[in-house]
Design a protein around this motif. Structure first.
Motif: not given
Length: 320
Positions: A284-303
């Motif tokens: 039942g362990v699951r990864p911790l996800i900081d944020r989920t974004l559509p791929l078109i908003e990738a620059p926000e995740g990279f920043a």
């Protein structure tokens, strides 16, 4: 198809080389297949590519991304193992490469991969969760259960709580019955590490109550001396990377009494990825996800990754 591509190298301003737009459909060599991507996760490898680490300008443009979960050509839900190599341990193949190095990566609507690199996705895992596994989580899985070789109840120090590998180490170690200690310069990240399952947290470089059985070292120069001082005689330091700079030369008087284990490369084998997926399914362990974004908003995740403003994984999704 839509894709996120590295088009130029800039060590000082890596995000200037990030390009979003249309790319040709992937070529599919013999023995390969195409996966329709549903979710991908961001890794330091993607940022390092934009900085020119391990890649040259003449190799660009290249679609970024090493991790993905999606559908194979028959509609089966799969996880992509992105180490392209041969032998029982692909990571030790001297001719190995990763997706987004010699071959286009996963940050696209479709990606071509060898058929043998597909692992069934457990139905219990979402595409977003499964997309976190192939790099950071598989690296942590190999560090703890393959290279460290620890019994339950052992004390493990995780240096630099906050990144994808570190949060995976805390979560997996807790689930396996290890006593997990973690360090961070950030008070907020120390508090979140406790919430995630760490037994104790400390400021970076702080004196520990006792020496530990193993240190999980992903930071490098900034924590290396502390890692050596924190280890019991005969303990083990497992190294998978150095985000703060190369590991400096060790004090040989200390090294004589410890074991160093450097994993063959980031990640692990396809078989280990399958076992990791089953471990999560069973526990039942699951990864911790900081944020989920559509791929078109990738620059926000990279920043966010470039600025160190993360605790866990960044996941990009594509429409299904």
């Amino acid at each position: 198809m839509f894709a996120v591509t590295a088009t130029r190298i800039d060590p000082d301003n890596p995000l200037t080389g990030l390009t979003l737009g249309e790319r040709p459909e992937p070529e599919v060599p013999d023995g390969w297949t195409t996966v329709t991507v549903r979710a991908v996760s961001l890794n330091h490898h993607d940022l390092f590519t934009l900085k020119g680490v391990g890649i040259r300008q003449e190799q660009l443009p290249v679609v970024l991304g090493t991790d993905a979960a999606g559908l194979d050509e028959d509609g089966n839900e799969v996880i992509v193992h992105s180490v392209i190599g041969s032998g029982p341990d692909e990571t030790l193949d001297p001719k190995r490469s990763l997706l987004s190095e010699k071959y286009d990566g996963t940050f696209a609507e479709r990606v071509a991969v060898p058929r043998r690199n597909l692992v069934p996705k457990p139905a219990a895992l979402s595409f977003e969760e499964a997309a976190c596994l192939p790099t950071a989580w598989l690296t942590a899985f190999r560090m703890l259960f393959d290279k460290a070789g620890l019994e339950p109840g052992s004390t493990v120090l995780v240096q630099g709580a906050g990144g994808g590998v570190a949060t995976a180490l805390i979560t997996l170690g807790r689930a396996a019955g290890y006593r997990i200690w973690a360090t961070s310069r950030s008070e907020e990240k120390r508090a979140r590490a406790l919430e995630l399952g760490a037994d104790q947290v400390f400021e970076t470089g702080a004196r520990l109550p006792e020496r530990v059985d193993a240190v999980m070292e992903t930071v490098g120069q900034a924590t290396w001396d502390h890692s050596l001082k924190s280890l019991r005689p005969g303990g083990k330091i497992v190294i998978s990377g150095a985000t703060s700079g190369a590991v400096p030369p060790a004090d040989l008087n200390r090294v004589f009494f410890l074991q160093l284990s450097v994993i063959g490369s980031t990640m692990g084998t396809r078989d280990q990825l399958g076992r990791l997926a089953r471990f999560l399914e069973q526990t039942g362990v699951r990864p911790l996800i900081d944020r989920t974004l559509p791929l078109i908003e990738a620059p926000e995740g990279f920043a966010a990754m470039h600025g160190g403003d993360l605790f866990g994984k960044v996941v990009f999704t594509l429409p299904g």
